[in-house]
Enzyme design. Sequence first.
Site, PDB file in Angstrom:
ATOM      1  N   HIS A 265       0.906  -1.157  -0.122  1.00 18.66           N
ATOM      2  CA  HIS A 265      -0.023   0.056   0.173  1.00 18.66           C
ATOM      3  C   HIS A 265       0.852   1.196   0.152  1.00 18.66           C
ATOM      4  O   HIS A 265       0.671   1.977  -0.907  1.00 18.66           O
ATOM      5  CB  HIS A 265      -0.889  -0.068   1.150  1.00 18.66           C
ATOM      6  CG  HIS A 265      -1.932   1.231   1.215  1.00 18.66           C
ATOM      7  ND1 HIS A 265      -3.139   1.253   0.888  1.00 18.66           N
ATOM      8  CD2 HIS A 265      -1.597   2.474   1.786  1.00 18.66           C
ATOM      9  CE1 HIS A 265      -3.564   2.242   1.010  1.00 18.66           C
ATOM     10  NE2 HIS A 265      -2.735   3.095   1.782  1.00 18.66           N
ATOM     11  N   GLU A 266       1.773   1.396   0.663  1.00 15.38           N
ATOM     12  CA  GLU A 266       2.527   2.507   0.994  1.00 15.38           C
ATOM     13  C   GLU A 266       3.464   2.697  -0.039  1.00 15.38           C
ATOM     14  O   GLU A 266       3.776   3.714  -0.522  1.00 15.38           O
ATOM     15  CB  GLU A 266       3.446   2.533   2.388  1.00 15.38           C
ATOM     16  CG  GLU A 266       2.541   2.478   3.525  1.00 15.38           C
ATOM     17  CD  GLU A 266       1.282   3.549   3.610  1.00 15.38           C
ATOM     18  OE1 GLU A 266       1.703   4.636   3.199  1.00 15.38           O
ATOM     19  OE2 GLU A 266       0.490   3.266   4.281  1.00 15.38           O
ATOM     20  N   HIS A 269       1.995   4.456  -2.819  1.00 12.50           N
ATOM     21  CA  HIS A 269       1.970   6.044  -2.670  1.00 12.50           C
ATOM     22  C   HIS A 269       3.218   6.401  -2.906  1.00 12.50           C
ATOM     23  O   HIS A 269       3.501   7.552  -3.683  1.00 12.50           O
ATOM     24  CB  HIS A 269       1.775   6.246  -1.073  1.00 12.50           C
ATOM     25  CG  HIS A 269       0.234   6.279  -0.636  1.00 12.50           C
ATOM     26  ND1 HIS A 269      -0.810   7.135  -1.170  1.00 12.50           N
ATOM     27  CD2 HIS A 269      -0.323   5.637   0.368  1.00 12.50           C
ATOM     28  CE1 HIS A 269      -1.931   6.758  -0.447  1.00 12.50           C
ATOM     29  NE2 HIS A 269      -1.648   5.950   0.165  1.00 12.50           N
ATOM     30  N   GLU A 295      -4.833   7.416  -2.960  1.00 12.22           N
ATOM     31  CA  GLU A 295      -5.485   6.209  -2.669  1.00 12.22           C
ATOM     32  C   GLU A 295      -5.757   5.174  -3.923  1.00 12.22           C
ATOM     33  O   GLU A 295      -5.532   4.171  -3.424  1.00 12.22           O
ATOM     34  CB  GLU A 295      -6.579   6.201  -1.854  1.00 12.22           C
ATOM     35  CG  GLU A 295      -6.476   6.823  -0.354  1.00 12.22           C
ATOM     36  CD  GLU A 295      -5.389   5.853   0.453  1.00 12.22           C
ATOM     37  OE1 GLU A 295      -5.860   4.795   0.455  1.00 12.22           O
ATOM     38  OE2 GLU A 295      -4.499   6.504   1.122  1.00 12.22           O
TER      39      GLU A 295
HETATM   40 ZN    ZN Z   1      -3.203   5.248   1.727  1.00 13.44          ZN
END
Ligand code: ZN
Length: 502
Positions: A265-266, A269, A295
Site C-alpha cells: 500500500h505505502e 503511494h 489512494e
Molecule cells: Zn493510503
Amino acid sequence: MDTGKTVEAFKALQKKLKNYNYAMGVISVDGDTAAPSGSYAERGEVLGMLTEAYLGIYLSEDTERLLESLEEIKDELDSVTRKEYEHFSKLFYKEKKIPVEEQVAFSTLVNEAGAIWHQAKEENNFELFRPYLEKLVENQRRFAGYYASDKAPYDVWLDEFEPGMNMEKTDAFFDAIKEPLISLVKKISESRVKIDASFLHQNYPKAEQAKWSEYLMEVLQMDKRYSSLGETEHPFTAGFSKHDVRITTHYYEDDVASSMFSVLHEGGHGIYELGIGDDIKDGCLSGGTSSAVHESQSRFFENYIGRSREFIYAVYPKMQEIFSEQLKNVTAEQMYLAVNEAKPSLIRTEADELTYAIHILIRYEIEKKLLAGETEVKDLPALWNRMYKEYLGVDVPDDRQGVLQDSHWSGGMFGYFPTYAIGSAYGAQLLAKMKETVDVEACVSKADLGPIKEWLGARIHEKGWMLDPGDVIKACTGQEFNPQYFIDYLTRKYSEIYQLEK
Ligand code: ZN
C-alpha cells in the site's frame, strides 16, 4: 517586473516553500522514527519556528503582489507555470480567508485533541474526548463558512480533500455501491466455503518479515537511491521530493499479512511520489493530486495487484523460502484465499478489500449528519454501534473498537474518509482501462510490474497536479468516474472465491 523576472521569482518562491516543507517533514518523520522520545518538546519548538517562518513567507504581501503580477501576464505563461499559478493562488486566497488568530487557536485545539484522543482510546473513555470533538465540529463548521458561506459545511470539506466532490456526488457513489456490497457480504456469510487463514497468525519473526518486505520493495521496483523503508506504529508515506520518499510499515509477529500489505500500500503511494515529472518537481504541482487519486494508486498495488491470484502465485516461492518453517505445508492457493478472506469486522484498518468500503460508508453517513447538525457528538457511540450492527452485522463491544478507533476526527479531518473508498473505486476503473492495452495478468504472473508502472506513470504520476482530480480518471479512461467497475470487480472476485450463485 518583466515577465521573465516575475516567473523566475514565482519559481523561486515555490522552491523555497517546498524546501521549508522538506525540512519540516524530515523533522516530523524523524520524530516518528529515530528520535528519542525525550526530544519531543524541543523538536516542537523547532517545528513551531519553521512553521512561523514558512507562513511569514507564504502569506506575505510580497507573495500577494507577485500573484497580482502573474494575474496580469497569465495568458503569456507556459502551461506548467500557468497551472502552478492557478493552483497556488487558489490555495493562497483560501488560506487568507481564515483569520490568523483562529488558525493558531485551531492548531492548539488539534494538538490537544490528538493527545486526549490517544488517552481516551487507551482508557476506552469517549466522555473524555467528547468536549474536544464538539469543539472540532463547531470549528470546522465555522471554517467552512469562511471558505464558502453559501455552501453546506460538509460540501466544503469534501471538496477540500477531493476537489470537485460534494454530498450529491458522494451520495450517488455510496448509493451505487451500498446494496451490492452489503448483499455480497450477506451471501458470503451463507456460503459453504470457509477459508482457513489461521496460518497467517503463527509466529513470524520480525527479522524475517523485514527480509520479506525488502523483497516486496524490489518487486515494486522502488528505486533504493530515492526511497527507504522504515518502521512506525502506523504505516505511512512521506514524500519530501521525488528524490526522497520514505515509507514505513509495522511488523506484527503474529500477523504476516499486515506488514506485507502495508508495504504494498505505502509502496503504491511511494511509486506515485517517485514518478513526479521533472518539469513540475520543484513547484506546487508536485506530490500528487488529491487524496482519492493517491489512494487509487496505493490500493492499486495493495489490492488489485497484491491480492490477485497471479501476484500471490508469483511471489509465493520467495515467501515460502523466507518463512520455510511456518509455510512448509501451505500452498500458494491457500495463501491467496487466506489474504482474501472476507469477514465483517470491527476495525477499519484491518478490514478486507470487500468490507472496507462499508466501514467508510458508515463514517460518511455519520460525518454528514454531524456537520449538518442533525446529530450530536454525545450520540455518536450509540449511532456508531447501531450502524455497525445494521451494515456489517457485528456487535461493537466498546468505544475503543468503535467510535474511538480512528485518529482522523481528532485532527478535525471531516470529509477525508470517503476518499479511501472513492480511491479504491478509481482503481477498478483504471485497471479495466489498463487491461485494454497491457496484459496485466501475464506481467503480474512474472512479478514484472514494469509495464503497469509505466502505464500509470505516463498518465498519472508524471503529471502530478497538472490535472485536477476529477479530470484524472476522465483523461486516463476517456469516461466519467463510474463505480460500476468497482462493483463488478468485487462481485467477480468474491463470487469465484466463495463460489456464490450468479
Ligand atoms: Zn493510503
